[in-house]
Scaffold this motif. Structure first.
Motif, PDB file in Angstrom:
ATOM      1  N   ASP A   1      -1.366 -18.006  34.096  1.00 57.63           N
ATOM      2  CA  ASP A   1      -0.264 -18.468  33.247  1.00 57.63           C
ATOM      3  C   ASP A   1       0.653 -19.388  34.039  1.00 57.63           C
ATOM      4  O   ASP A   1       1.004 -20.488  33.594  1.00 57.63           O
TER       5      ASP A   1
ATOM      6  N   ARG B   1      -8.406 -23.735  30.542  1.00 52.35           N
ATOM      7  CA  ARG B   1      -7.315 -24.710  30.588  1.00 52.35           C
ATOM      8  C   ARG B   1      -7.664 -25.910  31.471  1.00 52.35           C
ATOM      9  O   ARG B   1      -7.444 -25.885  32.683  1.00 52.35           O
TER      10      ARG B   1
ATOM     11  N   ASP C   1       1.227 -23.975  33.944  1.00 55.08           N
ATOM     12  CA  ASP C   1       2.426 -24.769  33.639  1.00 55.08           C
ATOM     13  C   ASP C   1       2.623 -25.824  34.727  1.00 55.08           C
ATOM     14  O   ASP C   1       2.993 -26.964  34.441  1.00 55.08           O
TER      15      ASP C   1
HETATM   16 MN    MN Z   1       2.244 -19.896  29.757  1.00 60.00          MN
END
Ligand code: MN
Ligand code: IPM
Length: 358
Positions: A250, A102, A254
């Motif tokens: 995770d 990411r 964000d």
């Molecule tokens: Mn997520």
């Protein structure tokens, strides 16, 4: 010739998938390769119609493709999220896509709610462990529906699982330091919580130290996930590569998405670095069911996911062309979806980027 499986799924997924495909085709035309896409109607509507989101042999079907593009999954008005999301989680686990890649980078011209994030200060990559940890799906509910009900959810950290994702992170940091990027590079930050999680995260730290010893040229750092969240906002320029467990990765991505201008810009790759199975690329935003069909979703995260897919497939020039097209369209600022302060539709923004790629 690359064969790409497209799973548009729910909400705005189909609209942004159209723009991903358009960008992919534009990139192929200019770079001497061909793409063949096959769209699958797996998702919540299919579950409503025949009680299954996807066929039982979905992994066998997907295994024949070079890569997978996923739109976005989930619509709680049709089925519970913890059931629909098995589509994503099943692919991640089934294809052992142990790296969730990411990148968090602010494109010039994009406004961010976070003042410390600028195109100069923000250039990091979160490597999220993607197959085990807190997402291992081990547990149960005991005495369900009684006053004595008990839920157990066990996180699973294997030596192999930690080691391979950490090795990947160190190799990536080494590679980035050679690219001469402007952000401080050649550093891996261990995202941990070993002050409180006295088995799993202490173990995680031990493996991190073992792997780090094999990469003496790469700087290391560690931060507890709560403090790390604060530092990501306060001093984003400090971070280069961050390696995190499944759940921590995770959550901090964000936060990262907000640094980079919003969920509409955040893309991710679920990668099998060993190329044994197809890898899967997706915008990390949700499916926003209430906006279905309104063409207001930002397609940039999806097009960015295509850039990552091309890089993974070894089409680096085509990937760069996609990245440059996004950057140019953003700097010019002539088109933008609502989240960008513009008035354009998903397909108008997608078309502007595809034109530029061409
Ligand atoms: Mn997520
Ligand atoms: C993500 C998403 C998923 C996750 C959900 C949809 C299961 O939030 O890709 O970050 O938690 O991994």
């Amino acid at each position: 010739m690359y064969r790409i499986a497209v799973i548009p799924a729910d909400g705005v997924g189909p609209e942004v998938s159209e723009e991903a495909e358009r960008a992919l085709r534009a990139a192929a035309r200019g770079h001497d390769f061909d793409v063949e896409t096959e769209w699958f109607d797996w998702g919540c509507d299919r579950w409503l119609a025949d009680g299954k989101m996807m066929p039982d042999d979905y992994l066998d079907i997907l295994a024949g493709f070079d890569a997978i593009f996923l739109g976005s999954v989930g619509d709680v008005s049709k089925m519970p999220d913890h059931l629909s999301l098995e589509l994503i989680l099943g692919i991640r686990r089934g294809f052992d896509q142990y790296v969730n890649l990411r990148p968090i980078r602010l494109y010039p011209g994009v406004s961010t709610p976070i003042r410390t994030a600028t195109a100069e200060t923000l250039d990091m990559v979160v490597i999220r462990e993607n197959t085990e940890g807190e997402y291992a799906a081990q547990g149960g509910i005991f005495k369900t529906g009684t006053p004595d009900a008990v839920a157990l959810q066990t996180a699973v950290f294997t030596h192999k699982g930690c080691e391979r994702v950490m090795r990947y992170s160190f190799e990536l940091a080494r590679q980035r330091s050679k690219l001469g990027s402007e952000a401080p590079v050649g550093r891996v930050t261990n995202c941990t919580k070993s002050n409180a999680l006295n088995y799993s995260m202490v173990f995680w730290d031990t493996v991190f130290d073992e792997v780090a010893a094999d990469f003496p040229d790469v700087e290391t750092d560690m931060a507890l996930v709560d403090a790390l969240s604060m530092w990501m906002v306060k001093n984003p320029e400090w971070f280069d590569v961050i390696v995190a467990s499944n759940l921590f990765g995770d959550i901090i991505t964000d936060l990262g998405a907000m640094l980079q201008g919003g969920m509409g810009f955040a893309a991710g790759g679920n990668v099998d670095p060993e190329h044994r199975f197809p890898s899967m690329f997706e915008p990390i935003h949700g499916s926003a069911p209430k906006y279905t069909g309104q063409r207001r979703g930002n397609p940039i995260a999806s097009i960015e996911a295509v850039r990552m897919m091309l890089d993974h497939l070894g089409e680096h020039q085509a990937a760069d062309a996609v990245g440059m097209a996004i950057a140019e369209v953003l700097v010019e600022g002539e088109v933008g979806t609502r989240d960008m302060g513009g008035t354009n539709t998903t397909d108008e923004v997608g078309a502007a980027i595809a034109d530029r790629i061409r």
